[in-house]
Design a protein around this motif. Sequence first.
Motif, PDB file in Angstrom:
ATOM      1  N   THR A 221      49.765  54.461  52.191  1.00 41.34           N
ATOM      2  CA  THR A 221      50.505  53.200  52.086  1.00 41.34           C
ATOM      3  C   THR A 221      50.298  52.288  53.281  1.00 41.34           C
ATOM      4  O   THR A 221      50.677  51.114  53.233  1.00 41.34           O
ATOM      5  CB  THR A 221      52.004  53.486  51.918  1.00 41.34           C
ATOM      6  OG1 THR A 221      52.450  54.327  52.993  1.00 41.34           O
ATOM      7  CG2 THR A 221      52.269  54.177  50.590  1.00 41.34           C
ATOM      8  N   PHE A 292      51.181  48.305  53.790  1.00 44.54           N
ATOM      9  CA  PHE A 292      52.072  47.933  52.714  1.00 44.54           C
ATOM     10  C   PHE A 292      53.507  48.339  53.042  1.00 44.54           C
ATOM     11  O   PHE A 292      54.190  48.956  52.202  1.00 44.54           O
ATOM     12  CB  PHE A 292      51.626  48.595  51.412  1.00 44.54           C
ATOM     13  CG  PHE A 292      50.290  48.152  50.912  1.00 44.54           C
ATOM     14  CD1 PHE A 292      50.137  46.887  50.338  1.00 44.54           C
ATOM     15  CD2 PHE A 292      49.170  48.971  51.006  1.00 44.54           C
ATOM     16  CE1 PHE A 292      48.908  46.463  49.863  1.00 44.54           C
ATOM     17  CE2 PHE A 292      47.936  48.544  50.540  1.00 44.54           C
ATOM     18  CZ  PHE A 292      47.812  47.284  49.965  1.00 44.54           C
ATOM     19  N   SER A 295      57.306  47.309  50.584  1.00 48.01           N
ATOM     20  CA  SER A 295      56.601  46.691  49.463  1.00 48.01           C
ATOM     21  C   SER A 295      56.804  47.481  48.184  1.00 48.01           C
ATOM     22  O   SER A 295      57.191  48.651  48.203  1.00 48.01           O
ATOM     23  CB  SER A 295      55.090  46.626  49.743  1.00 48.01           C
ATOM     24  OG  SER A 295      54.787  45.879  50.894  1.00 48.01           O
ATOM     25  N   VAL A 297      54.180  48.670  45.498  1.00 45.84           N
ATOM     26  CA  VAL A 297      52.732  48.804  45.346  1.00 45.84           C
ATOM     27  C   VAL A 297      52.452  49.398  43.973  1.00 45.84           C
ATOM     28  O   VAL A 297      52.952  50.483  43.641  1.00 45.84           O
ATOM     29  CB  VAL A 297      52.126  49.694  46.444  1.00 45.84           C
ATOM     30  CG1 VAL A 297      50.613  49.761  46.294  1.00 45.84           C
ATOM     31  CG2 VAL A 297      52.500  49.185  47.831  1.00 45.84           C
ATOM     32  N   TYR A 306      44.490  50.949  43.559  1.00 47.36           N
ATOM     33  CA  TYR A 306      45.371  49.806  43.807  1.00 47.36           C
ATOM     34  C   TYR A 306      45.248  48.759  42.703  1.00 47.36           C
ATOM     35  O   TYR A 306      44.138  48.426  42.263  1.00 47.36           O
ATOM     36  CB  TYR A 306      45.019  49.192  45.158  1.00 47.36           C
ATOM     37  CG  TYR A 306      45.627  47.834  45.439  1.00 47.36           C
ATOM     38  CD1 TYR A 306      46.895  47.719  46.002  1.00 47.36           C
ATOM     39  CD2 TYR A 306      44.920  46.667  45.139  1.00 47.36           C
ATOM     40  CE1 TYR A 306      47.443  46.461  46.268  1.00 47.36           C
ATOM     41  CE2 TYR A 306      45.460  45.415  45.396  1.00 47.36           C
ATOM     42  CZ  TYR A 306      46.723  45.316  45.961  1.00 47.36           C
ATOM     43  OH  TYR A 306      47.266  44.087  46.210  1.00 47.36           O
ATOM     44  N   HIS A 309      50.397  44.312  44.788  1.00 39.56           N
ATOM     45  CA  HIS A 309      51.561  44.621  45.619  1.00 39.56           C
ATOM     46  C   HIS A 309      52.427  43.383  45.763  1.00 39.56           C
ATOM     47  O   HIS A 309      51.957  42.251  45.615  1.00 39.56           O
ATOM     48  CB  HIS A 309      51.143  45.128  46.998  1.00 39.56           C
ATOM     49  CG  HIS A 309      50.674  44.028  47.920  1.00 39.56           C
ATOM     50  ND1 HIS A 309      49.369  43.557  47.917  1.00 39.56           N
ATOM     51  CD2 HIS A 309      51.340  43.284  48.856  1.00 39.56           C
ATOM     52  CE1 HIS A 309      49.258  42.586  48.803  1.00 39.56           C
ATOM     53  NE2 HIS A 309      50.433  42.388  49.389  1.00 39.56           N
ATOM     54  N   GLN A 311      55.307  42.297  48.740  1.00 38.93           N
ATOM     55  CA  GLN A 311      55.969  42.718  49.975  1.00 38.93           C
ATOM     56  C   GLN A 311      57.271  41.944  50.154  1.00 38.93           C
ATOM     57  O   GLN A 311      57.281  40.721  50.237  1.00 38.93           O
ATOM     58  CB  GLN A 311      55.052  42.498  51.177  1.00 38.93           C
ATOM     59  CG  GLN A 311      55.591  43.109  52.471  1.00 38.93           C
ATOM     60  CD  GLN A 311      54.581  43.026  53.611  1.00 38.93           C
ATOM     61  OE1 GLN A 311      53.893  42.013  53.761  1.00 38.93           O
ATOM     62  NE2 GLN A 311      54.482  44.080  54.403  1.00 38.93           N
TER      63      GLN A 311
END
Length: 694
Positions: A221, A292, A295, A297, A306, A309, A311
């Motif tokens: 992360t 991250f 966040s 994600v 991925y 995301h 945040q």
Amino acid sequence: MIASKSSRILPWLLATFASTCALAASVVDNALLTREPSGAHWAGYGRTFDEQRFSPLRQVNAGNVKRLGLAWSLELDDVPNVTTVPLEVDGVIYFAAGYSIVHAVDARSGKLLWRYDPEVTKVGGQKLKTAWGSRGLAFWKGRVYAGTQDGRLIAVDARTGKLVWSVMTIAKDDNRYITGAPKVFNGLVVIGHGGADYGPVRGYVTAYDAETGKQRWRFHTVPGNPADGFENKAMEMAAKTWTGEWWKHGGGGTVWNAMTYDPEFNRIYLGTGNGAPWNQKIRSPGGGDNLFLCSIVALDADTGEYAWHYQTNPGETWDYNSAMDMVLATLPIDGQPRKVLLHAPKNGFFYVIDRATGKPISAEKIVKVTWAERIDLSTGRPVENPAARYPNGGARVSPANQGAHSWHPMAFNPRTGLAYIPVRESEDFYSDQGVDTKHWKHPPGMIFSTGLAPGAAPTDGPLMEPSSALLAWNPLTQQQAWRVPTPGEYSGGVLTTAGGLVFQADAGGKLNAYDAERGTRLWAGDLGVGTLSPPITYTVGGRQYVSILAGWMGGSTVYGKRSAAMGWVGREQPRRLLTFVLDGKGALPRPPHHTHPTPIDDPAFVVDAAKAKRGFIAYALNCLTCHGMDAIAGGYAPDLRASPIPLAVEVFDSVVRQGALAQRGMPPFADLGADDLDAIRHYLRQRARHDLQE
């Protein structure tokens, strides 16, 4: 002849009945966890994959809830905390309590069927320095999955309680530990960990094969040392948002609580935690968003790749986790159904996020918030108050680091369109005055340390007294529907039903049922002890039951002074599983008993003020998490002001530094020097005398 024929037929009938029951056993898989309209089971943390904590059951409803009574109770005398979400499948309740001990209980009678102890106290070592306990487990195709505090992921046969497989998810002797519930889907079981407040930890989640325990994928992360290369393009992208040598501090971003699987997009959403250390001036001195951290994600569920995301707190510096539950829903927005994610993290905003893109649709404050003015929806970023980053050494900030909403899960009722959130109004003082931010290093050993000045307080008056409430919030209008004050500074996780009810336990020792539309309290049942765990509901034999694990505070013992004020203090308070049903006639094994520990003193002990000052710092770093703020305990760990052990230096040393009580959950603090131990003794006697005089 008749007797002989019966003797031959009876075994056949019993075998046939057993075989039929086995065939009728519910298969907990993607199909059941995606949509289970009967409400018979509570097979997942939030019942189903959407994490709504909504049950379609209505046998117990707003019209008859006053008839709820206790069906049975089960005392749990050998576990320190029960802040956990139980599961129920085919008339059996499963839960992990204390040091990750898994239990199976008959839902009709309350009889303990089996108990699996992973013996964490024998192998946990320094990881026992955390007091949080287990927050939940997972169920998949006849197996129960749980994380252990020492870092294992275990699979246990749901019928027999026998261990099927076990895998260590972390490195040997690092500062990671597990308290959160695993997430199971697509034949995978995914687990994260905590530990970023206790050492240089880099967060990650790992997916294992649910059948064999073989690792399938891992996603970090936060980025590691660029010189070592990056695991994927997401980490390469994230590294551009950090400065300095952050990897030496670990970075943080642990997924210690919430994960949500989305079968419609085949994604898993990770709720990530704070930075390590909290103070961004240390871990990323040139600023940056620090992805991250804090966040949501989104990853491909099968590969861990991925996807997107969002945040909530770029460059966070207040411990504002986004590790709170993420609820999936479909809402009518601008005349069109939108697949959204509902999220109320610590920072005090309620977010509605598009699940397809990760873009925020709306975000508004649900409590007093001073760190930011608003969320700019054109960029998705908060409009911050610069003073909140304590640029000159200290600042008052709301909410406090415990957050507007912590791990206690919220609920969403698609019939009312409302989210029900256990919220907290609070204020904290953040200061790094006297902290060498350029050369700061985490103290040796697994010690709670944040990069801030411990014990710092404002000079212009006391902080706001924290308070709690149950908030009903409309995600469409981003407005409050109703709010009910709750006792103490915390209130429990929430359950809502098609019967028009919202259930929530509180610090006063009650399980409450509220009208889901108006917030009127319709019923309250005695639990015998203040409780934060969320209830569940299910049916067995055509009857609807409501079950809850009751017990005080669990990991919130940092605020022992306020816990003690409620009177739920010490090992003598019960930990129990309680089940309610319409017209139940059961009674609590013992009535509520409020206690207040009395400090003891040795008149011959001469307190050295300088040693006591040093002892305060050593206590804050080593002891506060379990034994409470100002040495006032609020949970299972003893109140050291009232304990005779610190009065005798040899005995105190044997317990604290040598681990004489390790088998009872008190780990050895071998890194603590004899001088520090002596200083803690002076601090404890100073606190005891101060409190005796009040």
